[in-house]
Design an enzyme around this catalytic site. Structure first.
Site, PDB file in Angstrom:
ATOM      1  N   ASP A  85       6.706  12.643   4.217  1.00  0.00           N
ATOM      2  CA  ASP A  85       6.434  13.181   2.888  1.00  0.00           C
ATOM      3  C   ASP A  85       6.210  14.683   3.036  1.00  0.00           C
ATOM      4  O   ASP A  85       6.326  15.211   4.137  1.00  0.00           O
ATOM      5  CB  ASP A  85       5.189  12.499   2.278  1.00  0.00           C
ATOM      6  CG  ASP A  85       3.901  12.859   3.005  1.00  0.00           C
ATOM      7  OD1 ASP A  85       3.952  13.572   4.028  1.00  0.00           O
ATOM      8  OD2 ASP A  85       2.827  12.432   2.542  1.00  0.00           O
ATOM      9  N   ASP A  97       2.678  14.680  -1.725  1.00  0.00           N
ATOM     10  CA  ASP A  97       1.241  14.544  -1.993  1.00  0.00           C
ATOM     11  C   ASP A  97       0.687  15.892  -2.412  1.00  0.00           C
ATOM     12  O   ASP A  97       0.957  16.905  -1.764  1.00  0.00           O
ATOM     13  CB  ASP A  97       0.480  14.094  -0.728  1.00  0.00           C
ATOM     14  CG  ASP A  97       0.744  12.643  -0.369  1.00  0.00           C
ATOM     15  OD1 ASP A  97       1.176  11.877  -1.254  1.00  0.00           O
ATOM     16  OD2 ASP A  97       0.505  12.281   0.799  1.00  0.00           O
ATOM     17  N   ASP A 129       3.200  17.561   2.003  1.00  0.00           N
ATOM     18  CA  ASP A 129       1.829  17.661   1.504  1.00  0.00           C
ATOM     19  C   ASP A 129       1.506  19.098   1.099  1.00  0.00           C
ATOM     20  O   ASP A 129       1.805  20.035   1.843  1.00  0.00           O
ATOM     21  CB  ASP A 129       0.839  17.238   2.602  1.00  0.00           C
ATOM     22  CG  ASP A 129       1.183  15.895   3.222  1.00  0.00           C
ATOM     23  OD1 ASP A 129       0.855  14.867   2.605  1.00  0.00           O
ATOM     24  OD2 ASP A 129       1.808  15.870   4.310  1.00  0.00           O
TER      25      ASP A 129
HETATM   26  P1  ATP Z   1       4.095  12.846   8.143  1.00  0.00           P
HETATM   27  O1  ATP Z   1       5.139  13.758   8.631  1.00  0.00           O
HETATM   28  O2  ATP Z   1       4.316  11.438   8.558  1.00  0.00           O
HETATM   29  O3  ATP Z   1       3.846  12.971   6.681  1.00  0.00           O
HETATM   30  P2  ATP Z   1       1.465  13.927   8.315  1.00  0.00           P
HETATM   31  O4  ATP Z   1       0.611  14.394   9.434  1.00  0.00           O
HETATM   32  O5  ATP Z   1       1.796  14.942   7.257  1.00  0.00           O
HETATM   33  O6  ATP Z   1       2.761  13.299   8.926  1.00  0.00           O
HETATM   34  P3  ATP Z   1       0.239  12.385   6.197  1.00  0.00           P
HETATM   35  O7  ATP Z   1       0.044  10.910   6.114  1.00  0.00           O
HETATM   36  O8  ATP Z   1       1.086  13.003   5.157  1.00  0.00           O
HETATM   37  O9  ATP Z   1       0.743  12.674   7.677  1.00  0.00           O
HETATM   38  O10 ATP Z   1      -1.202  13.024   6.151  1.00  0.00           O
HETATM   39  C1  ATP Z   1      -1.448  14.399   6.303  1.00  0.00           C
HETATM   40  C2  ATP Z   1      -2.925  14.646   6.422  1.00  0.00           C
HETATM   41  O11 ATP Z   1      -3.550  14.391   5.181  1.00  0.00           O
HETATM   42  C3  ATP Z   1      -3.585  13.735   7.443  1.00  0.00           C
HETATM   43  O12 ATP Z   1      -4.194  14.524   8.430  1.00  0.00           O
HETATM   44  C4  ATP Z   1      -4.643  12.969   6.711  1.00  0.00           C
HETATM   45  O13 ATP Z   1      -5.864  13.149   7.329  1.00  0.00           O
HETATM   46  C5  ATP Z   1      -4.678  13.593   5.357  1.00  0.00           C
HETATM   47  N1  ATP Z   1      -4.661  12.582   4.315  1.00  0.00           N
HETATM   48  C6  ATP Z   1      -3.612  11.852   3.934  1.00  0.00           C
HETATM   49  N2  ATP Z   1      -3.930  11.034   2.928  1.00  0.00           N
HETATM   50  C7  ATP Z   1      -5.235  11.266   2.652  1.00  0.00           C
HETATM   51  C8  ATP Z   1      -6.158  10.778   1.715  1.00  0.00           C
HETATM   52  N3  ATP Z   1      -5.816   9.860   0.832  1.00  0.00           N
HETATM   53  N4  ATP Z   1      -7.409  11.278   1.727  1.00  0.00           N
HETATM   54  C9  ATP Z   1      -7.736  12.205   2.623  1.00  0.00           C
HETATM   55  N5  ATP Z   1      -6.925  12.719   3.528  1.00  0.00           N
HETATM   56  C10 ATP Z   1      -5.690  12.269   3.550  1.00  0.00           C
HETATM   57 MN    MN Z   2       2.733  14.361   5.472  1.00  0.00          MN
HETATM   58 MN    MN Z   3       0.815  12.741   2.911  1.00  0.00          MN
END
Ligand code: ATP
Ligand code: MN
Ligand code: MN
Length: 372
Positions: free
Chosen positions: A206, A296, A208
């Site tokens: 995703d 997100d 963020d």
């Molecule tokens: P990817 O490439 O798979 O998206 P990512 O490290 O960006 O890897 P994410 O699941 O998008 O993974 O999460 C990013 C960060 O946001 C994580 O470090 C997590 O701690 C934080 N995070 C994600 N969802 C939530 C949530 N609902 N509440 C608090 N923190 C969150």
């Molecule tokens: Mn992510």
């Molecule tokens: Mn995310």
């Protein structure tokens, strides 16, 4: 002894990911890929302890600037137990782990993997469906006694697109989409890329973003207005908005798996192929002219911004260890909202991520060094 002489002790590897600089260059992928399957399988079976043990071991090996070539080389490494060492030995001797191979062809593992690949489906739901004898998407979609919530319905609808990785070029294009929508509703608001792409990843599941306003309190209407704007542009395919439940009087919750209390939304957006340099990463999408992507957005009050940025930049293992380090080594409670000193019984202020590292007595680490 002079530097580099055999008497110089090799720098010890810390038990905490927040004390190990971990870039995306993984010299031990054949081991960490195997560990990840085992960790996942333990997660599917609700075995948190062994799951975490394999995630920690993965993270230690990822941080090494060298490849493990014999079992002896792992002697002084932390977080490697008997089980992990057995897997390393197998991979060293045979090039693969039989335990992992067995799991990969295991019906339960495969089904959980398939079901949890759907947006909105976690291990609990996967378990429920598996126990009912369901094994495929068509089993689920033709079983009329199964109720899918709105998130899962969208998850199935867009599964083809959102199960494909998002590229860095697609993330850049989404950044201008989000920038545009945010500035259209609140010109003074700021947008920052966070998550995996902020750590320099080439691909993600995703994209963020953290959005906030320079004026405290103005962030309250920000996300609802941004969501309306995306809807008006006709690119909002799915939206789950969660209003803020943030309360500064509460002590930080060091349990990492607990979600934070900021206003946030989990979206599926329509991304036009023509807006992405070099086209979409998703071949079917390129033919169609657009693809669905997961985005997100989180919007903390501006005075909480450094904590939110540190918390959302990840990686997950880095965050887990940061909190554990704060609590165990420093007697402090850290979460996405604040840092609290238990001895002094006071909150510690921060205006940048660097301030938080300094309060914790940790050397600062750049986002690209947090790929633990
Ligand atoms: P990817 O490439 O798979 O998206 P990512 O490290 O960006 O890897 P994410 O699941 O998008 O993974 O999460 C990013 C960060 O946001 C994580 O470090 C997590 O701690 C934080 N995070 C994600 N969802 C939530 C949530 N609902 N509440 C608090 N923190 C969150
Ligand atoms: Mn992510
Ligand atoms: Mn995310």
């Amino acid at each position: 002894p002079t530097e580099g002489s055999p008497l110089t002790p090799v720098a010890t590897v810390s038990r905490y990911a927040c004390q190990r600089r971990t870039t995306l260059e993984n010299h031990n992928k054949k081991f960490t890929d195997a560990f990840e399957v085992l960790a996942e399988s333990y997660e599917f079976n609700n075995m948190e302890g062994p799951c975490l043990a394999f995630r920690r071991a993965t993270s230690v090996l990822k941080s090494l600037p060298w490849a493990v070539r014999c079992l002896g080389a792992t002697q002084d490494l932390p977080c490697l137990g008997q089980h992990t060492k057995k897997v390393i030995e197998e991979v060293l001797q045979c090039g693969r782990s039989f335990e992992v191979e067995k799991l990969l062809s295991d019906e339960r593992y495969q089904t959980f993997k398939l079901f949890t690949s759907v947006f909105g489906v976690g291990p609990k739901t996967a378990e429920k469906w598996f126990c009912r004898g369901l094994r495929s998407f068509s089993d689920i979609l033709t079983d009329h006694s199964i109720h899918l919530n709105r998130m899962q319905q969208s998850g199935f609808l867009h599964h083809g697109d959102i199960s494909r990785a998002v590229s860095a070029a697609e993330a850049r294009s989404l950044r201008s989409v989000i920038d545009g929508a945010v500035h259209c509703v609140t010109p003074a608001a700021t947008v920052a890329l966070t998550g995996g792409f902020h750590r320099g990843k080439e691909f993600g599941h995703d994209v963020d973003f953290i959005v906030t306003t320079p004026e405290l309190g103005e962030e309250e209407s920000l996300l609802p207005n941004v969501i309306d704007e995306l809807k008006e542009q006709g690119i909002l395919l799915y939206c789950n908005y969660q209003a803020s439940t943030f309360d500064m009087r509460k002590l930080p919750n060091h349990h990492f798996e607990a979600m934070d209390h900021f206003a946030k939304c989990f979206l599926i957006l329509r991304l036009e192929s023509s807006q992405v340099e070099g086209g979409l990463h998703c071949a079917e999408g390129d033919i169609r002219g657009w693809r669905a992507v997961r985005v997100d957005l989180v919007s903390p009050p501006v005075d909480r911004y450094p904590f939110a940025l540190l918390g959302w930049t990840g990686s997950r293992q880095f965050e887990r260890d940061l909190r554990r380090f704060a609590r165990v080594e420093r007697g402090m409670l850290l979460d996405n909202h604040a840092l609290y000193d238990k001895k002094k019984k006071e909150f510690l202020a921060a205006s940048t991520e660097k301030d938080i590292f300094a309060h914790l007595g940790l050397e600062y680490m750049e986002p690209w060094q947090r790929n633990a």
